[in-house]
Design a protein around this motif. Structure first.
Motif, PDB file in Angstrom:
ATOM      1  N   UNK A 109       0.850  -1.190   0.000  1.00 32.76           N
ATOM      2  CA  UNK A 109       0.000   0.000   0.000  1.00 32.76           C
ATOM      3  C   UNK A 109       0.885   1.239   0.000  1.00 32.76           C
ATOM      4  N   UNK A 110       0.250   2.406  -0.030  1.00 30.83           N
ATOM      5  CA  UNK A 110       0.998   3.658   0.096  1.00 30.83           C
ATOM      6  C   UNK A 110       0.850   4.232   1.497  1.00 30.83           C
ATOM      7  N   UNK A 111       0.461   3.395   2.460  1.00 32.68           N
ATOM      8  CA  UNK A 111       0.288   3.785   3.860  1.00 32.68           C
ATOM      9  C   UNK A 111       1.222   2.969   4.745  1.00 32.68           C
ATOM     10  N   UNK A 112       1.391   3.422   5.971  1.00 34.06           N
ATOM     11  CA  UNK A 112       2.120   2.658   6.971  1.00 34.06           C
ATOM     12  C   UNK A 112       1.231   1.512   7.449  1.00 34.06           C
ATOM     13  N   UNK A 113       1.735   0.283   7.404  1.00 34.81           N
ATOM     14  CA  UNK A 113       1.021  -0.869   7.943  1.00 34.81           C
ATOM     15  C   UNK A 113       1.363  -0.949   9.424  1.00 34.81           C
ATOM     16  N   UNK A 114       0.383  -0.655  10.294  1.00 36.55           N
ATOM     17  CA  UNK A 114       0.636  -0.659  11.741  1.00 36.55           C
ATOM     18  C   UNK A 114       0.549  -2.059  12.330  1.00 36.55           C
ATOM     19  N   UNK A 115      -0.433  -2.836  11.886  1.00 33.97           N
ATOM     20  CA  UNK A 115      -0.597  -4.195  12.402  1.00 33.97           C
ATOM     21  C   UNK A 115      -1.382  -5.014  11.386  1.00 33.97           C
ATOM     22  N   UNK A 116      -1.267  -6.322  11.543  1.00 32.23           N
ATOM     23  CA  UNK A 116      -2.019  -7.231  10.680  1.00 32.23           C
ATOM     24  C   UNK A 116      -2.445  -8.429  11.516  1.00 32.23           C
TER      25      UNK A 116
END
Length: 170
Positions: free
Chosen positions: A85-92
């Motif tokens: 993505x073009x966002x920060x991945x904080x958690x999954x």
């Protein structure tokens, strides 16, 4: 005599500081099993691919897993997560399904991995293994010398928390 004592103390301090500095530093990755998802201000959760107009245009298929490994004696399982993505991945939050080589289920578990992965980047993740008795090995890992059962793995993202780099409207 005092020169010898001072010399010995300095030598001991040097040996101690060298041993402390040579230790490996581990990145603290918070892996937790959770029934709820905590969302920070400015973040949003993506939890389905079924709705094209939902999720601010993002989908779970943009979170990619690769490079899984678990040898027979390992206490950890390793894999890579790529944030496309073009966002920060904080958690999954993921579902991990362990299968025999003829696709019968051995085990299934859920993990929440709270570790920031910047847009377009990949991180290696280590989690504790499900195989506490060291009886199984990943079928693409090194084949063990002793008797063991090979398994396959299927990792499915269930939800992810993204933080947009754009300022939030008030």
């Amino acid at each position: 005599m005092t020169k010898r004592v001072i010399f010995c103390l300095l030598a001991l301090m040097a040996i101690y500081s060298a041993s402390v500095l040579s230790k490996r530093v581990k990145t603290n990755i918070e892996v937790e099993v959770s029934d709820s998802i905590i969302v920070n201000n400015g973040s949003f959760v993506v939890s389905t691919d079924a709705c094209e107009t939902c999720n601010h245009g993002y989908s779970l298929s943009q979170i990619v897993f690769s490079g899984y490994d678990k040898t027979i004696s390992s206490k950890i399982e390793s894999f890579f997560i790529t944030n496309k993505t073009d966002c920060l991945l904080e958690s999954v939050t993921i579902e991990i399904e362990y299968l025999t080589t003829d696709s019968l289920q051995l085990h299934k578990r859920y993990e929440r991995i709270a570790y920031p992965i910047p847009a377009g980047e990949t991180r290696k993740i280590d989690i504790r293994t499900w195989d506490k008795q060291n009886s199984f090995y990943y079928h693409l890992s090194i084949k063990p010398r002793r008797q063991a059962t090979p398994f396959m793995v299927k990792i499915t993202p269930l939800s992810c928390t993204l933080r947009s780099s754009m300022p939030q409207s008030k």
